[in-house]
Scaffold this motif. Structure first.
Motif, PDB file in Angstrom:
ATOM      1  N   PHE A  99      56.293  45.546  29.659  1.00 38.47           N
ATOM      2  CA  PHE A  99      55.855  45.093  28.345  1.00 38.47           C
ATOM      3  C   PHE A  99      56.916  44.310  27.583  1.00 38.47           C
ATOM      4  O   PHE A  99      56.600  43.569  26.672  1.00 38.47           O
ATOM      5  CB  PHE A  99      55.336  46.280  27.530  1.00 38.47           C
ATOM      6  N   ARG A 100      58.188  44.463  27.985  1.00 40.84           N
ATOM      7  CA  ARG A 100      59.219  43.674  27.323  1.00 40.84           C
ATOM      8  C   ARG A 100      59.061  42.195  27.663  1.00 40.84           C
ATOM      9  O   ARG A 100      59.403  41.325  26.885  1.00 40.84           O
ATOM     10  CB  ARG A 100      60.584  44.154  27.790  1.00 40.84           C
ATOM     11  N   ASN A 101      58.548  41.930  28.848  1.00 39.57           N
ATOM     12  CA  ASN A 101      58.393  40.542  29.286  1.00 39.57           C
ATOM     13  C   ASN A 101      57.049  39.941  28.915  1.00 39.57           C
ATOM     14  O   ASN A 101      56.771  38.799  29.242  1.00 39.57           O
ATOM     15  CB  ASN A 101      58.576  40.458  30.799  1.00 39.57           C
ATOM     16  N   ALA A 102      56.181  40.743  28.292  1.00 37.53           N
ATOM     17  CA  ALA A 102      54.835  40.244  28.015  1.00 37.53           C
ATOM     18  C   ALA A 102      54.817  39.494  26.695  1.00 37.53           C
ATOM     19  O   ALA A 102      55.432  39.921  25.726  1.00 37.53           O
ATOM     20  CB  ALA A 102      53.865  41.408  27.960  1.00 37.53           C
TER      21      ALA A 102
ATOM     22  N   ILE B 181      63.790  33.208  27.526  1.00 40.27           N
ATOM     23  CA  ILE B 181      62.738  34.181  27.838  1.00 40.27           C
ATOM     24  C   ILE B 181      61.712  34.210  26.712  1.00 40.27           C
ATOM     25  O   ILE B 181      60.499  34.243  26.958  1.00 40.27           O
ATOM     26  CB  ILE B 181      63.363  35.562  28.119  1.00 40.27           C
ATOM     27  N   LYS B 185      57.544  33.169  26.655  1.00 37.87           N
ATOM     28  CA  LYS B 185      56.481  33.943  26.027  1.00 37.87           C
ATOM     29  C   LYS B 185      55.789  33.133  24.928  1.00 37.87           C
ATOM     30  O   LYS B 185      54.584  33.254  24.729  1.00 37.87           O
ATOM     31  CB  LYS B 185      57.064  35.219  25.439  1.00 37.87           C
ATOM     32  N   LEU B 219      48.171  38.282  34.392  1.00 37.55           N
ATOM     33  CA  LEU B 219      48.960  37.640  33.329  1.00 37.55           C
ATOM     34  C   LEU B 219      50.309  38.322  33.158  1.00 37.55           C
ATOM     35  O   LEU B 219      51.357  37.664  33.110  1.00 37.55           O
ATOM     36  CB  LEU B 219      48.211  37.728  32.000  1.00 37.55           C
ATOM     37  N   LEU B 220      50.285  39.665  33.073  1.00 38.60           N
ATOM     38  CA  LEU B 220      51.542  40.398  32.871  1.00 38.60           C
ATOM     39  C   LEU B 220      52.473  40.194  34.057  1.00 38.60           C
ATOM     40  O   LEU B 220      53.669  39.975  33.892  1.00 38.60           O
ATOM     41  CB  LEU B 220      51.263  41.890  32.655  1.00 38.60           C
ATOM     42  N   PHE B 223      53.943  36.562  33.863  1.00 34.75           N
ATOM     43  CA  PHE B 223      55.018  36.379  32.884  1.00 34.75           C
ATOM     44  C   PHE B 223      56.266  37.168  33.264  1.00 34.75           C
ATOM     45  O   PHE B 223      57.385  36.696  33.066  1.00 34.75           O
ATOM     46  CB  PHE B 223      54.535  36.725  31.479  1.00 34.75           C
ATOM     47  N   SER B 224      56.070  38.365  33.847  1.00 37.25           N
ATOM     48  CA  SER B 224      57.233  39.120  34.322  1.00 37.25           C
ATOM     49  C   SER B 224      57.977  38.316  35.379  1.00 37.25           C
ATOM     50  O   SER B 224      59.203  38.253  35.377  1.00 37.25           O
ATOM     51  CB  SER B 224      56.804  40.455  34.921  1.00 37.25           C
ATOM     52  N   ASN B 227      59.868  35.304  33.840  1.00 34.69           N
ATOM     53  CA  ASN B 227      61.038  35.761  33.098  1.00 34.69           C
ATOM     54  C   ASN B 227      62.106  36.324  34.021  1.00 34.69           C
ATOM     55  O   ASN B 227      63.304  36.175  33.763  1.00 34.69           O
ATOM     56  CB  ASN B 227      60.626  36.808  32.060  1.00 34.69           C
TER      57      ASN B 227
END
Lengths: 263, 248
Positions: A99-102, B181, B185, B219-220, B223-224, B227
């Motif tokens: 969740f930190r990267n979301a 980062i 987002k 999606l998560l 993005f992970s 990043n």
């Protein structure tokens, strides 16, 4: 040449000091001056101000709820990440990493569309409004950030302090409660305030899922009035509202950082 | 043919887990979705250099010691850091874009696309973050080093170019990576003005298929992954540029 060199830091300082104070009032002042110069615009704006204010109160409500929820969950998760048992540590680590990267927007969409619009509780249908879903979305994000802040703050306390508490006969939890955490609060306050201010700004994203907040209210107002200059001033009001909320927090954060670094 | 089989296998496997990825077998939705990935990557790839270059210029202005350079930049940095990116984007798109349209005589002549505005707004927003980081780095350069450079006959600009920025860049690199980062987002705000990046494309799919959970997982993960790559490249650059013995 040497004159220029000695003057350099001084001029920067005065300019930034002046700007620092200008910053608190510049945006609202711009709005007021502009509405006074163009009175028909000012009249229109005054009519819409209560509507915009009702939107902004929603932003503040979402921020307060999300930060409270996120801080509670985040501190717990941060401490869980430091637990000596892997089955406590691992879930917290995975949660924080994901969740930190979301992006905040993705989480708000997720909570909005995944949760039902009403909950059945003992046969009663309770509505589950969109703003609560936005609160949960932002709380998830802030809990992941705050978990990292908590973890970093606990780790930044020298190990000798843990050893000293052990020597004094404290248990691990007692040491955490009476010695380590009070110091952590001080160290994690500036980054925590950064998170709180970015959550406040994140609330504007809730407008994209139909929550009636400031951004949404401004869009409504500008569609109703259909004047380019009113659209401009409506968005300037939105910016001014967020700026006067977040700028003092940012200034205070920087003050605290400087003081803690010096101390 | 091979590809079709693999897709079919994946859909079947996920179906057994209770996850609905059937849209992958259709031509149209799968195409939108793939384009979404590409648009997001393209957006990130364009915005990163924009943010770095503008951030460097901002930092140079902030530390120049000239009021007419530092004051406007300082004002812009504070404004962009303390207002939501979405509001800036809507303001730029609804107001500045309209003004540009009026100037060139009608929206049909306006060369600026929503994509441009996302790059500009997110790029400048993150540039403000970079500027603060680099400024911190420039101010941390020991004054004795600047005096030495001045003694060797470097001009103000040459000191900035050859002494301050190389050192400042190294010490502010962790903060810059954090900024990048948040840039990755932030590109999701593009969906507010219908830039068809991955969030927008996912919404298109899940309104048809009602498979929000499945799309969210992707999606998560996506993005992970981006990043993770950004953070890895950042620490690689940090190691490559490290000066032995300088402690950076």
């Amino acid at each position: 040449m040497s004159m220029a060199v000695t003057q350099t830091p001084k001029t920067t300082k005065t300019s930034s000091r002046v700007l620092r104070y200008v910053g608190f009032v510049a945006m609202p002042l711009l709005v007021v001056v502009w509405s006074l110069v163009d009175l028909s615009l000012g009249k229109e704006l005054v009519e819409w101000i209560p509507y915009l204010a009702s939107g902004f109160s929603m932003n503040i409500l979402i921020t307060l709820c999300a930060v409270t929820l996120g801080t509670t969950a985040g501190v717990l998760l941060g401490l869980m990440q430091l637990a000596p048992f892997w089955f406590v540590r691992l879930p917290a680590q995975i949660y924080v990493q994901i969740f930190r990267n979301a992006p905040a927007l993705v989480l708000i969409f997720a909570t909005t569309y995944i949760f039902p619009f009403e909950i059945v509780l003992f046969g009663n249908y309770l509505p589950f409004p969109d703003w609560v879903k936005a609160v949960i979305g932002l709380a998830i994000l802030s809990s992941a950030y705050i978990a990292e802040i908590t973890r970093g703050a606990v780790l930044s306390i020298p190990t000798t302090q843990w050893e000293a508490t052990k020597g004094l006969g404290f248990s691990r939890l007692q040491a955490l409660r009476y010695v380590i955490l009070p110091q952590c609060v001080r160290r994690s306050l500036p980054p925590w305030m950064n998170v709180a201010s970015s959550m406040a700004m994140g609330t504007s994203l809730a407008s994209l899922v139909g929550v009636h907040e400031l951004m949404h209210a401004a869009t409504d107002a500008s569609t109703a009035v259909r004047r380019l200059d009113f659209t401009i001033i409506a968005y300037v009001v939105v910016m001014a509202a967020f700026f006067t909320l977040c700028y003092p927090i940012a200034r205070l954060t920087r003050r605290l950082e400087q003081r803690f670094n010096a101390g | 043919m091979q590809d079709m089989n693999l897709t079919g296998l994946f859909i079947d496997l996920m179906g057994r887990l209770g996850l609905n990825y059937e849209f992958l077998a259709t031509g149209y939705e799968a195409q939108i979705w793939r384009d979404g990935f590409i648009t997001t990557l393209y957006l990130v790839a364009v915005t990163i250099p924009v943010s770095l270059i503008v951030g460097l210029i901002f930092a140079a202005c902030l530390t120049s010691g000239r009021l007419w350079l530092s004051a406007p930049v300082r004002g812009f940095v504070e404004l962009t850091r303390n207002t939501p990116t979405l509001v800036q984007l809507m303001f730029s798109f609804l107001v500045l874009n309209t003004v540009v349209s009026n100037m060139v005589g009608g929206a049909q002549n306006n060369p600026l696309s929503p994509f441009f505005w996302v790059v500009a707004v997110v790029g400048l927003h993150v540039a403000a973050l970079h500027a603060e980081a680099i400024r911190g780095g420039i101010e941390a350069v020991p004054s004795s080093m600047i005096e030495a450079a001045r003694g060797m006959g470097f001009s103000q600009f040459e000191i900035l170019r050859y002494v301050q920025i190389p050192l400042a860049f190294r010490s502010s690199l962790p903060a810059i990576v954090n900024g990048l980062i948040s840039l990755v987002k932030s590109t999701t705000v593009g969906n507010a003005i219908a830039v068809s990046e991955i969030t927008y494309a996912s919404i298109m799919v899940w309104t048809q298929r009602d498979n929000v959970v499945e799309m969210m997982i992707v999606l998560l993960a996506f993005f992970s992954l981006i990043n993770f790559v950004v953070a890895r490249v950042g620490s690689w650059v940090e190691r490559r540029l490290a000066i032995p013995g300088y402690g950076l």
